[in-house]
Design an enzyme around this catalytic site. Structure first.
Site, PDB file in Angstrom:
ATOM      1  N   GLY A 206      47.100  50.164  34.173  1.00 32.02           N
ATOM      2  CA  GLY A 206      45.349  50.080  35.249  1.00 32.02           C
ATOM      3  C   GLY A 206      46.437  47.773  35.116  1.00 32.02           C
ATOM      4  N   ASP A 229      49.511  51.120  38.422  1.00 34.41           N
ATOM      5  CA  ASP A 229      48.356  50.953  39.203  1.00 34.41           C
ATOM      6  C   ASP A 229      48.274  52.351  40.003  1.00 34.41           C
ATOM      7  OD1 ASP A 229      45.724  50.397  39.315  1.00 34.41           O
ATOM      8  OD2 ASP A 229      45.835  48.878  38.518  1.00 34.41           O
ATOM      9  N   HIS A 260      37.815  50.454  28.575  1.00 29.37           N
ATOM     10  CA  HIS A 260      35.923  50.974  29.034  1.00 29.37           C
ATOM     11  C   HIS A 260      35.488  51.216  30.322  1.00 29.37           C
ATOM     12  CE1 HIS A 260      34.840  47.120  31.251  1.00 29.37           C
ATOM     13  NE2 HIS A 260      35.717  47.436  31.492  1.00 29.37           N
TER      14      HIS A 260
END
Length: 362
Positions: A206, A229, A260
Protein backbone atom coordinates in the site's frame (compact mmCIF):
# COMPACT_ATOMS: atom_id res chain seq x y z
CA UNK A 1 -27.47 28.81 38.57
CA UNK A 2 -27.99 25.06 38.37
CA UNK A 3 -28.53 22.44 35.68
CA UNK A 4 -30.83 19.42 35.83
CA UNK A 5 -27.89 17.01 35.77
CA UNK A 6 -25.30 16.22 38.41
CA UNK A 7 -22.86 18.81 37.10
CA UNK A 8 -23.88 22.28 38.24
CA UNK A 9 -22.81 25.78 37.22
CA UNK A 10 -22.54 27.61 40.50
CA UNK A 11 -20.90 30.90 39.51
CA UNK A 12 -21.03 33.39 36.68
CA UNK A 13 -17.36 32.64 35.90
CA UNK A 14 -18.16 28.96 35.44
CA UNK A 15 -21.08 29.85 33.21
CA UNK A 16 -18.93 32.07 31.00
CA UNK A 17 -16.12 29.49 30.81
CA UNK A 18 -18.63 26.83 29.80
CA UNK A 19 -20.12 29.20 27.23
CA UNK A 20 -16.66 29.92 25.78
CA UNK A 21 -15.90 26.18 25.66
CA UNK A 22 -19.05 25.52 23.63
CA UNK A 23 -18.36 28.41 21.25
CA UNK A 24 -14.71 27.41 20.83
CA UNK A 25 -15.69 23.96 19.60
CA UNK A 26 -18.63 25.23 17.58
CA UNK A 27 -16.42 27.64 15.62
CA UNK A 28 -13.36 25.36 15.38
CA UNK A 29 -14.02 24.83 11.66
CA UNK A 30 -13.21 28.51 11.04
CA UNK A 31 -9.52 27.94 11.80
CA UNK A 32 -9.35 25.05 9.35
CA UNK A 33 -11.11 27.04 6.62
CA UNK A 34 -8.77 30.01 7.09
CA UNK A 35 -5.69 27.79 7.01
CA UNK A 36 -6.89 26.21 3.76
CA UNK A 37 -7.47 29.67 2.31
CA UNK A 38 -3.94 30.79 3.20
CA UNK A 39 -2.48 27.67 1.56
CA UNK A 40 -4.56 28.18 -1.60
CA UNK A 41 -3.61 31.86 -1.84
CA UNK A 42 0.07 30.96 -1.47
CA UNK A 43 0.51 33.34 1.48
CA UNK A 44 3.08 31.14 3.23
CA UNK A 45 5.28 30.90 0.12
CA UNK A 46 5.01 34.65 -0.48
CA UNK A 47 6.31 35.41 3.01
CA UNK A 48 9.05 32.80 2.66
CA UNK A 49 10.24 34.14 -0.71
CA UNK A 50 10.36 37.67 0.67
CA UNK A 51 13.28 36.62 2.86
CA UNK A 52 12.41 39.05 5.64
CA UNK A 53 9.30 40.14 7.56
CA UNK A 54 6.48 41.12 5.19
CA UNK A 55 4.30 44.14 5.80
CA UNK A 56 0.57 43.70 5.31
CA UNK A 57 0.54 46.09 2.34
CA UNK A 58 3.37 44.13 0.67
CA UNK A 59 1.51 40.87 1.23
CA UNK A 60 -1.72 42.25 -0.23
CA UNK A 61 0.17 43.57 -3.28
CA UNK A 62 1.60 40.08 -3.85
CA UNK A 63 -1.82 38.41 -4.15
CA UNK A 64 -2.74 38.79 -7.84
CA UNK A 65 -5.98 36.85 -7.51
CA UNK A 66 -7.27 39.14 -4.76
CA UNK A 67 -10.13 41.48 -5.59
CA UNK A 68 -8.93 44.97 -4.48
CA UNK A 69 -12.26 45.62 -2.76
CA UNK A 70 -11.50 42.73 -0.39
CA UNK A 71 -7.93 43.70 0.49
CA UNK A 72 -8.98 44.68 4.01
CA UNK A 73 -10.05 41.06 4.66
CA UNK A 74 -6.45 39.80 4.54
CA UNK A 75 -5.57 41.57 7.80
CA UNK A 76 -8.38 39.75 9.57
CA UNK A 77 -7.43 36.42 8.02
CA UNK A 78 -3.82 36.89 9.11
CA UNK A 79 -4.83 38.01 12.60
CA UNK A 80 -6.63 34.71 13.22
CA UNK A 81 -3.86 32.59 11.73
CA UNK A 82 -1.25 34.46 13.79
CA UNK A 83 -3.31 33.71 16.89
CA UNK A 84 -3.38 30.04 15.82
CA UNK A 85 0.41 29.92 15.57
CA UNK A 86 0.91 29.91 11.80
CA UNK A 87 2.37 33.43 11.62
CA UNK A 88 4.00 35.92 13.97
CA UNK A 89 2.82 39.54 13.77
CA UNK A 90 5.91 41.47 14.83
CA UNK A 91 3.89 44.63 15.35
CA UNK A 92 1.08 43.07 17.36
CA UNK A 93 2.76 43.86 20.69
CA UNK A 94 2.56 47.57 19.86
CA UNK A 95 -1.25 47.20 19.74
CA UNK A 96 -1.65 50.45 17.87
CA UNK A 97 -4.09 50.61 14.97
CA UNK A 98 -1.69 52.93 13.16
CA UNK A 99 1.06 50.27 13.26
CA UNK A 100 1.08 48.21 10.08
CA UNK A 101 1.18 44.47 10.72
CA UNK A 102 4.41 42.72 9.76
CA UNK A 103 4.54 38.93 9.42
CA UNK A 104 7.06 36.10 9.69
CA UNK A 105 6.62 32.33 9.54
CA UNK A 106 6.57 29.82 12.41
CA UNK A 107 7.77 26.18 12.50
CA UNK A 108 4.19 25.06 11.73
CA UNK A 109 3.93 27.27 8.64
CA UNK A 110 7.32 26.05 7.40
CA UNK A 111 5.73 22.60 7.17
CA UNK A 112 3.21 24.04 4.69
CA UNK A 113 5.67 25.61 2.24
CA UNK A 114 5.46 24.08 -1.22
CA UNK A 115 9.26 24.24 -1.47
CA UNK A 116 9.94 22.07 1.56
CA UNK A 117 10.57 18.39 0.89
CA UNK A 118 8.04 17.36 3.54
CA UNK A 119 5.31 19.91 2.77
CA UNK A 120 1.96 19.06 4.35
CA UNK A 121 0.00 21.46 2.13
CA UNK A 122 -1.36 18.63 -0.09
CA UNK A 123 -2.52 16.78 3.04
CA UNK A 124 -4.30 19.90 4.32
CA UNK A 125 -6.04 20.38 0.96
CA UNK A 126 -7.09 16.71 0.88
CA UNK A 127 -8.58 16.58 4.39
CA UNK A 128 -10.38 19.91 3.86
CA UNK A 129 -11.64 19.07 0.36
CA UNK A 130 -15.45 19.46 0.09
CA UNK A 131 -15.75 15.76 -0.72
CA UNK A 132 -14.17 14.87 2.65
CA UNK A 133 -15.86 17.65 4.64
CA UNK A 134 -19.39 17.04 3.30
CA UNK A 135 -19.99 13.67 5.09
CA UNK A 136 -19.65 15.32 8.51
CA UNK A 137 -22.92 17.13 7.82
CA UNK A 138 -24.61 13.76 7.27
CA UNK A 139 -23.33 12.09 10.43
CA UNK A 140 -26.61 12.27 12.36
CA UNK A 141 -28.64 10.97 9.39
CA UNK A 142 -26.12 8.16 8.83
CA UNK A 143 -26.43 6.98 12.44
CA UNK A 144 -30.09 6.22 11.70
CA UNK A 145 -29.72 4.51 8.30
CA UNK A 146 -28.14 1.32 6.96
CA UNK A 147 -25.31 2.88 4.91
CA UNK A 148 -21.82 1.65 5.84
CA UNK A 149 -20.33 5.18 5.94
CA UNK A 150 -21.40 8.83 6.05
CA UNK A 151 -19.16 9.29 2.98
CA UNK A 152 -21.45 6.97 1.01
CA UNK A 153 -24.56 8.68 2.38
CA UNK A 154 -23.26 12.10 1.36
CA UNK A 155 -21.53 11.28 -1.94
CA UNK A 156 -23.35 8.22 -3.27
CA UNK A 157 -20.14 6.18 -3.62
CA UNK A 158 -17.50 4.75 -1.34
CA UNK A 159 -14.22 6.61 -0.93
CA UNK A 160 -12.28 3.97 -2.87
CA UNK A 161 -14.84 3.93 -5.70
CA UNK A 162 -14.62 7.70 -5.92
CA UNK A 163 -10.82 7.61 -6.03
CA UNK A 164 -10.87 4.88 -8.67
CA UNK A 165 -13.36 6.68 -10.92
CA UNK A 166 -12.44 10.36 -10.44
CA UNK A 167 -8.89 11.13 -11.67
CA UNK A 168 -8.84 14.61 -10.10
CA UNK A 169 -9.75 13.31 -6.64
CA UNK A 170 -7.42 10.34 -7.08
CA UNK A 171 -4.55 12.76 -7.76
CA UNK A 172 -5.52 14.88 -4.76
CA UNK A 173 -5.64 11.77 -2.57
CA UNK A 174 -2.27 10.48 -3.79
CA UNK A 175 -0.63 13.89 -3.34
CA UNK A 176 -1.99 14.12 0.20
CA UNK A 177 -0.68 10.65 1.06
CA UNK A 178 2.69 11.40 -0.58
CA UNK A 179 3.13 14.56 1.48
CA UNK A 180 2.43 12.66 4.68
CA UNK A 181 4.76 9.85 3.61
CA UNK A 182 7.63 12.29 3.02
CA UNK A 183 7.28 13.75 6.49
CA UNK A 184 6.95 10.35 8.19
CA UNK A 185 9.84 8.87 6.18
CA UNK A 186 12.22 11.64 7.21
CA UNK A 187 11.38 11.12 10.90
CA UNK A 188 11.42 7.32 10.73
CA UNK A 189 14.82 7.20 9.02
CA UNK A 190 16.30 9.58 11.57
CA UNK A 191 14.67 8.21 14.72
CA UNK A 192 14.28 4.50 13.90
CA UNK A 193 17.34 3.53 11.85
CA UNK A 194 17.84 0.38 13.89
CA UNK A 195 14.54 -0.97 12.59
CA UNK A 196 15.90 -1.14 9.03
CA UNK A 197 19.59 -1.89 9.58
CA UNK A 198 20.63 -5.35 8.40
CA UNK A 199 17.54 -5.92 6.23
CA UNK A 200 18.24 -7.13 2.69
CA UNK A 201 14.76 -6.55 1.28
CA UNK A 202 11.53 -4.74 2.13
CA UNK A 203 8.08 -4.59 0.53
CA UNK A 204 6.05 -1.43 1.12
CA UNK A 205 2.47 -2.70 0.94
CA UNK A 206 0.00 0.00 0.00
CA UNK A 207 3.02 2.23 -0.60
CA UNK A 208 1.20 4.51 -3.01
CA UNK A 209 3.54 6.16 -5.47
CA UNK A 210 6.62 4.89 -3.64
CA UNK A 211 7.57 7.94 -1.57
CA UNK A 212 8.33 5.98 1.59
CA UNK A 213 10.15 3.17 -0.22
CA UNK A 214 12.33 5.62 -2.16
CA UNK A 215 13.39 7.37 1.05
CA UNK A 216 14.26 4.05 2.72
CA UNK A 217 16.16 2.85 -0.36
CA UNK A 218 18.19 6.06 -0.43
CA UNK A 219 19.03 5.76 3.27
CA UNK A 220 19.85 2.03 2.99
CA UNK A 221 21.20 1.47 -0.53
CA UNK A 222 22.03 -2.19 0.20
CA UNK A 223 18.32 -2.94 0.69
CA UNK A 224 16.01 -3.94 -2.19
CA UNK A 225 12.72 -2.04 -1.81
CA UNK A 226 9.52 -2.97 -3.64
CA UNK A 227 6.16 -1.17 -3.68
CA UNK A 228 2.82 -2.98 -3.88
CA UNK A 229 -0.39 -1.02 -4.55
CA UNK A 230 -3.58 -0.89 -6.61
CA UNK A 231 -3.43 -0.40 -10.41
CA UNK A 232 -5.17 3.01 -10.39
CA UNK A 233 -2.56 4.25 -7.90
CA UNK A 234 0.52 3.16 -9.84
CA UNK A 235 -0.63 3.07 -13.48
CA UNK A 236 0.88 6.46 -14.34
CA UNK A 237 4.17 6.02 -12.51
CA UNK A 238 7.24 6.22 -14.75
CA UNK A 239 9.60 3.27 -14.77
CA UNK A 240 7.30 0.76 -13.10
CA UNK A 241 8.36 -2.79 -13.92
CA UNK A 242 6.13 -5.21 -12.05
CA UNK A 243 2.65 -5.51 -10.65
CA UNK A 244 2.08 -8.19 -8.02
CA UNK A 245 -1.13 -10.09 -7.32
CA UNK A 246 0.14 -10.93 -3.83
CA UNK A 247 2.80 -9.78 -1.39
CA UNK A 248 6.21 -10.98 -2.65
CA UNK A 249 8.67 -12.55 -0.17
CA UNK A 250 11.01 -10.17 1.67
CA UNK A 251 12.98 -9.74 4.88
CA UNK A 252 10.42 -7.21 6.09
CA UNK A 253 6.97 -5.97 5.14
CA UNK A 254 6.12 -2.31 5.75
CA UNK A 255 2.52 -1.23 6.32
CA UNK A 256 2.43 2.55 6.67
CA UNK A 257 -0.97 3.90 7.61
CA UNK A 258 -2.63 0.92 5.90
CA UNK A 259 -4.21 -1.30 8.51
CA UNK A 260 -6.48 1.41 9.87
CA UNK A 261 -8.12 1.26 6.43
CA UNK A 262 -9.30 -2.28 7.14
CA UNK A 263 -11.49 -4.05 9.68
CA UNK A 264 -10.14 -6.68 12.04
CA UNK A 265 -11.00 -9.67 9.80
CA UNK A 266 -9.22 -8.14 6.81
CA UNK A 267 -6.27 -7.09 8.97
CA UNK A 268 -5.91 -10.70 10.12
CA UNK A 269 -5.83 -11.85 6.46
CA UNK A 270 -3.28 -9.18 5.51
CA UNK A 271 -1.03 -9.90 8.46
CA UNK A 272 -1.26 -13.67 7.87
CA UNK A 273 -0.02 -13.13 4.30
CA UNK A 274 2.79 -10.97 5.65
CA UNK A 275 3.79 -13.65 8.17
CA UNK A 276 3.86 -16.28 5.43
CA UNK A 277 6.35 -14.40 3.21
CA UNK A 278 8.90 -13.22 5.78
CA UNK A 279 11.68 -15.37 7.29
CA UNK A 280 11.82 -16.25 10.98
CA UNK A 281 12.92 -13.82 13.65
CA UNK A 282 16.45 -15.23 13.78
CA UNK A 283 16.82 -14.26 10.12
CA UNK A 284 15.55 -10.74 10.93
CA UNK A 285 12.05 -11.32 9.59
CA UNK A 286 9.53 -8.73 10.77
CA UNK A 287 6.44 -6.73 9.87
CA UNK A 288 6.89 -2.97 10.30
CA UNK A 289 3.62 -1.16 10.99
CA UNK A 290 3.45 2.64 11.05
CA UNK A 291 0.08 3.58 12.46
CA UNK A 292 -1.65 5.17 15.40
CA UNK A 293 -1.71 3.48 18.77
CA UNK A 294 -4.37 5.47 20.58
CA UNK A 295 -2.96 6.76 23.85
CA UNK A 296 0.68 6.35 22.75
CA UNK A 297 2.78 9.37 21.82
CA UNK A 298 6.34 10.61 22.06
CA UNK A 299 7.43 11.18 25.69
CA UNK A 300 7.95 14.94 25.23
CA UNK A 301 4.50 15.27 23.67
CA UNK A 302 2.90 13.23 26.44
CA UNK A 303 4.43 15.61 28.98
CA UNK A 304 3.89 18.90 27.16
CA UNK A 305 1.00 18.37 24.77
CA UNK A 306 -0.63 15.10 25.74
CA UNK A 307 -4.23 16.29 25.64
CA UNK A 308 -3.85 17.74 22.13
CA UNK A 309 -2.07 14.64 20.82
CA UNK A 310 -4.79 12.37 22.19
CA UNK A 311 -7.45 14.66 20.77
CA UNK A 312 -5.91 14.43 17.29
CA UNK A 313 -5.78 10.64 17.58
CA UNK A 314 -9.48 10.69 18.47
CA UNK A 315 -10.15 13.05 15.55
CA UNK A 316 -8.43 10.54 13.28
CA UNK A 317 -10.51 7.72 14.73
CA UNK A 318 -13.70 9.63 13.91
CA UNK A 319 -12.38 10.40 10.41
CA UNK A 320 -11.87 6.69 9.80
CA UNK A 321 -15.43 6.02 10.96
CA UNK A 322 -16.89 8.68 8.68
CA UNK A 323 -14.87 7.81 5.57
CA UNK A 324 -14.50 4.03 5.83
CA UNK A 325 -16.47 2.78 8.88
CA UNK A 326 -13.14 1.74 10.41
CA UNK A 327 -11.05 2.81 13.41
CA UNK A 328 -7.74 3.67 15.00
CA UNK A 329 -6.61 1.00 17.46
CA UNK A 330 -5.39 0.93 21.06
CA UNK A 331 -2.40 -1.21 22.06
CA UNK A 332 -4.79 -3.86 23.39
CA UNK A 333 -6.55 -4.03 20.02
CA UNK A 334 -3.23 -4.29 18.14
CA UNK A 335 -2.01 -6.99 20.54
CA UNK A 336 -5.19 -8.98 19.99
CA UNK A 337 -4.63 -8.98 16.21
CA UNK A 338 -1.02 -10.14 16.60
CA UNK A 339 -2.10 -12.89 19.01
CA UNK A 340 -4.76 -14.25 16.63
CA UNK A 341 -2.17 -14.64 13.87
CA UNK A 342 0.44 -16.22 16.14
CA UNK A 343 3.17 -13.58 16.07
CA UNK A 344 5.67 -14.22 18.86
CA UNK A 345 6.16 -10.64 20.02
CA UNK A 346 5.87 -6.96 19.15
CA UNK A 347 7.54 -3.69 20.11
CA UNK A 348 5.97 -0.21 19.95
CA UNK A 349 8.25 2.74 19.29
CA UNK A 350 6.25 5.98 19.83
CA UNK A 351 8.96 8.29 18.47
CA UNK A 352 7.17 9.55 15.36
CA UNK A 353 4.69 11.90 16.95
CA UNK A 354 1.01 11.02 16.71
CA UNK A 355 1.79 7.64 15.19
CA UNK A 356 4.00 4.79 16.33
CA UNK A 357 6.33 2.35 14.62
CA UNK A 358 5.41 -1.21 15.60
CA UNK A 359 7.83 -4.06 14.94
CA UNK A 360 6.00 -7.40 14.86
CA UNK A 361 8.04 -10.63 14.97
CA UNK A 362 7.09 -14.08 13.62
Amino acid sequence: MATNGKERISTTDELLRAHAHVWNHTFAFVSSACLKCAVQLGILDIIHRHGQPVKLSQLVASLPALNPSKSHCIRRLMRLLAHDGFFVDLKAADAGEEEEAEYTLTPASHLLLTTTSASLSPFVLLVLDPLIVKPWNWLTLWLGNDDPTPFLTANGRTLWDYAGQNPAFNSLFNEGMESDARMVASVVIEECRGTFEGLSSLVDVGGGTGTMAKAIAEAFPEMKCTVLDLPHVVDKLPGRKNLFEAIPPANAICLRWILHDWGDKDCVKILKHCKEVIPNRQERGKVIIIDMVVGHQKVEEANENGDKSTQIQLFSDMLMMVLLSLKERTEKEWANLFSIIGFSDYKINPTIGLRSLIEVYP
